[in-house]
Motif scaffolding. Sequence first.
Motif, PDB file in Angstrom:
ATOM      1  N   ILE A  87     -22.409  -6.360   7.137  1.00 44.11           N
ATOM      2  CA  ILE A  87     -21.266  -6.566   6.459  1.00 44.11           C
ATOM      3  C   ILE A  87     -21.167  -6.906   5.249  1.00 44.11           C
ATOM      4  CG2 ILE A  87     -19.986  -9.609   5.577  1.00 44.11           C
ATOM      5  CD1 ILE A  87     -20.050  -9.324   8.456  1.00 44.11           C
ATOM      6  N   ILE A  88     -19.790  -6.190   4.435  1.00 45.19           N
ATOM      7  CA  ILE A  88     -20.360  -6.002   3.579  1.00 45.19           C
ATOM      8  C   ILE A  88     -18.983  -6.852   2.340  1.00 45.19           C
ATOM      9  CG2 ILE A  88     -19.435  -3.792   1.480  1.00 45.19           C
ATOM     10  CD1 ILE A  88     -19.863  -1.873   4.852  1.00 45.19           C
ATOM     11  N   ALA A  89     -19.283  -6.812   1.932  1.00 44.76           N
ATOM     12  CA  ALA A  89     -18.707  -8.461   0.916  1.00 44.76           C
ATOM     13  C   ALA A  89     -18.486  -8.050  -0.482  1.00 44.76           C
ATOM     14  CB  ALA A  89     -19.121  -9.544   1.503  1.00 44.76           C
ATOM     15  N   GLY A  90     -17.785  -8.358  -0.756  1.00 45.41           N
ATOM     16  CA  GLY A  90     -17.066  -8.707  -2.713  1.00 45.41           C
ATOM     17  C   GLY A  90     -15.347  -8.492  -3.100  1.00 45.41           C
ATOM     18  N   ARG A  91     -15.923  -7.759  -4.434  1.00 47.96           N
ATOM     19  CA  ARG A  91     -14.645  -7.586  -4.907  1.00 47.96           C
ATOM     20  C   ARG A  91     -13.747  -6.542  -4.563  1.00 47.96           C
ATOM     21  NH1 ARG A  91     -12.760  -9.784 -10.291  1.00 47.96           N
ATOM     22  NH2 ARG A  91     -11.534  -8.684 -10.316  1.00 47.96           N
ATOM     23  N   ALA A  92     -12.634  -5.551  -4.132  1.00 46.09           N
ATOM     24  CA  ALA A  92     -12.073  -4.341  -3.444  1.00 46.09           C
ATOM     25  C   ALA A  92     -11.480  -4.095  -4.838  1.00 46.09           C
ATOM     26  CB  ALA A  92     -11.722  -4.661  -2.120  1.00 46.09           C
ATOM     27  N   SER A  93     -11.969  -2.525  -5.219  1.00 49.30           N
ATOM     28  CA  SER A  93     -11.138  -1.259  -5.804  1.00 49.30           C
ATOM     29  C   SER A  93     -10.208  -0.713  -4.144  1.00 49.30           C
ATOM     30  CB  SER A  93     -11.852  -0.496  -6.416  1.00 49.30           C
ATOM     31  OG  SER A  93     -12.187  -1.408  -7.107  1.00 49.30           O
ATOM     32  N   VAL A  94      -9.297  -0.578  -3.915  1.00 47.05           N
ATOM     33  CA  VAL A  94      -8.162   0.079  -3.138  1.00 47.05           C
ATOM     34  C   VAL A  94      -8.342   1.652  -3.539  1.00 47.05           C
ATOM     35  CG1 VAL A  94      -6.184   0.903  -2.428  1.00 47.05           C
ATOM     36  CG2 VAL A  94      -7.002  -1.263  -2.504  1.00 47.05           C
ATOM     37  N   VAL A  95      -8.591   2.799  -2.674  1.00 48.96           N
ATOM     38  CA  VAL A  95      -8.663   4.303  -2.933  1.00 48.96           C
ATOM     39  C   VAL A  95      -7.301   4.717  -2.384  1.00 48.96           C
ATOM     40  CG1 VAL A  95     -10.230   6.152  -2.238  1.00 48.96           C
ATOM     41  CG2 VAL A  95     -11.603   3.727  -2.600  1.00 48.96           C
ATOM     42  N   ASP A  96      -7.214   4.487  -1.025  1.00 49.39           N
ATOM     43  CA  ASP A  96      -5.775   4.756  -0.912  1.00 49.39           C
ATOM     44  C   ASP A  96      -5.785   3.611   0.347  1.00 49.39           C
ATOM     45  OD1 ASP A  96      -7.225   5.141   2.197  1.00 49.39           O
ATOM     46  OD2 ASP A  96      -7.504   7.687   1.242  1.00 49.39           O
ATOM     47  N   GLY A  97      -4.617   3.511   1.351  1.00 51.64           N
ATOM     48  CA  GLY A  97      -3.965   2.859   2.113  1.00 51.64           C
ATOM     49  C   GLY A  97      -4.501   2.325   3.532  1.00 51.64           C
ATOM     50  N   CYS A 121       4.304   7.802  -0.931  1.00 56.70           N
ATOM     51  CA  CYS A 121       4.839   7.203   0.595  1.00 56.70           C
ATOM     52  C   CYS A 121       2.557   6.771   0.418  1.00 56.70           C
ATOM     53  CB  CYS A 121       5.033   6.781   1.789  1.00 56.70           C
ATOM     54  SG  CYS A 121       3.819   9.178   2.373  1.00 56.70           S
ATOM     55  N   GLY A 122       2.134   7.855   0.459  1.00 55.46           N
ATOM     56  CA  GLY A 122       0.191   7.250   0.448  1.00 55.46           C
ATOM     57  C   GLY A 122       0.047   6.236  -0.548  1.00 55.46           C
ATOM     58  N   GLN A 123       0.866   6.978  -1.900  1.00 55.10           N
ATOM     59  CA  GLN A 123       0.750   5.569  -3.238  1.00 55.10           C
ATOM     60  C   GLN A 123       1.191   4.149  -3.112  1.00 55.10           C
ATOM     61  OE1 GLN A 123       2.914   6.847  -7.030  1.00 55.10           O
ATOM     62  NE2 GLN A 123       1.053   6.661  -8.018  1.00 55.10           N
ATOM     63  N   ARG A 124       2.271   4.621  -2.620  1.00 56.54           N
ATOM     64  CA  ARG A 124       2.853   3.196  -2.211  1.00 56.54           C
ATOM     65  C   ARG A 124       1.860   2.296  -1.515  1.00 56.54           C
ATOM     66  NH1 ARG A 124       8.566   3.523  -2.478  1.00 56.54           N
ATOM     67  NH2 ARG A 124       8.611   1.030  -1.181  1.00 56.54           N
ATOM     68  N   ALA A 125       1.136   2.435  -0.775  1.00 58.27           N
ATOM     69  CA  ALA A 125       0.800   2.271   1.132  1.00 58.27           C
ATOM     70  C   ALA A 125      -0.276   1.574  -0.130  1.00 58.27           C
ATOM     71  CB  ALA A 125      -0.200   3.274   1.824  1.00 58.27           C
ATOM     72  N   ALA A 126      -1.532   2.323  -0.641  1.00 59.29           N
ATOM     73  CA  ALA A 126      -2.258   1.747  -1.275  1.00 59.29           C
ATOM     74  C   ALA A 126      -1.731   0.812  -2.167  1.00 59.29           C
ATOM     75  CB  ALA A 126      -2.221   3.245  -2.178  1.00 59.29           C
ATOM     76  N   LEU A 127      -0.668   0.998  -3.420  1.00 55.63           N
ATOM     77  CA  LEU A 127      -0.600  -0.217  -4.371  1.00 55.63           C
ATOM     78  C   LEU A 127      -0.219  -1.603  -3.454  1.00 55.63           C
ATOM     79  CD1 LEU A 127       2.029   1.795  -6.186  1.00 55.63           C
ATOM     80  CD2 LEU A 127       0.054   1.187  -6.906  1.00 55.63           C
ATOM     81  N   ALA A 128       0.383  -1.127  -2.439  1.00 58.13           N
ATOM     82  CA  ALA A 128       0.732  -2.732  -1.424  1.00 58.13           C
ATOM     83  C   ALA A 128      -0.437  -3.381  -0.682  1.00 58.13           C
ATOM     84  CB  ALA A 128       1.746  -2.114  -0.048  1.00 58.13           C
ATOM     85  N   LEU A 129      -1.182  -2.393   0.068  1.00 57.80           N
ATOM     86  CA  LEU A 129      -3.079  -2.552  -0.345  1.00 57.80           C
ATOM     87  C   LEU A 129      -3.651  -4.025  -1.595  1.00 57.80           C
ATOM     88  CD1 LEU A 129      -4.951  -3.458   2.353  1.00 57.80           C
ATOM     89  CD2 LEU A 129      -5.460  -0.802   1.128  1.00 57.80           C
ATOM     90  N   SER A 130      -3.749  -2.962  -2.616  1.00 57.06           N
ATOM     91  CA  SER A 130      -4.074  -3.392  -4.294  1.00 57.06           C
ATOM     92  C   SER A 130      -2.792  -4.759  -4.508  1.00 57.06           C
ATOM     93  CB  SER A 130      -4.322  -2.841  -5.121  1.00 57.06           C
ATOM     94  OG  SER A 130      -4.805  -2.853  -5.964  1.00 57.06           O
ATOM     95  N   ASP A 131      -2.434  -4.776  -4.443  1.00 59.96           N
ATOM     96  CA  ASP A 131      -0.754  -6.216  -4.756  1.00 59.96           C
ATOM     97  C   ASP A 131      -1.484  -7.063  -3.332  1.00 59.96           C
ATOM     98  OD1 ASP A 131       0.192  -4.290  -6.464  1.00 59.96           O
ATOM     99  OD2 ASP A 131       1.576  -4.963  -5.598  1.00 59.96           O
ATOM    100  N   PHE A 132      -1.885  -6.985  -2.112  1.00 59.24           N
ATOM    101  CA  PHE A 132      -1.865  -8.095  -1.369  1.00 59.24           C
ATOM    102  C   PHE A 132      -3.316  -8.759  -1.475  1.00 59.24           C
ATOM    103  CE2 PHE A 132      -4.261  -9.281   2.575  1.00 59.24           C
ATOM    104  CZ  PHE A 132      -3.174 -10.479   2.795  1.00 59.24           C
TER     105      PHE A 132
END
Length: 154
Positions: free
Chosen positions: A17-27, A61-72
């Motif tokens: 199990i890996i848990a913590g605050r995440a940084s988004v690399v890509d989608g 679209c890859g950048q948009r995917a990463a931003l959507a994940l980061s925002d969520f």
Amino acid sequence: MLLAVLTGPSQAPAKEIIAGRASVVDGDTIEIHGQRIRFFGVDAPESRQLCQDENGDSYRCGQRAALALSDFIGRATVRCTELYRDKWRRPVAVCRAKRKDLSAWMAVQGWAIADTEYSRDYVGPEAEAKGARRGIWRGAFELPWEWRHRSRGR
């Protein structure tokens, strides 16, 4: 005898199990505590990948995917259960934040494609996004694995 069954070498290894605050690399990839983790069962467009929107205009679209994940995810704790390691030794995991499976969330938002070579778990969420024309399904796009293959040939 029961003790041998519970602790013997035939027992499957415990999943990390890996848990913590995440940084988004890509989608479909995050980093927690300096460790990159790939989402199980989905493939998102690459950061440099271009898609066309409903008007035929290009966008990253890859950048948009990463931003959507980061925002969520925001500042939520992400909890990943490692299933195996990929050929680059990255953990491939089912990751959850805000009580949501992030692979399923990305697929249902239309920012990731079900990777049926490894799992059919996310075919339903992908179909929902496609039917609703969400994310990359609003326009035209190249499948991420085809884009990577074509881009390497340049």
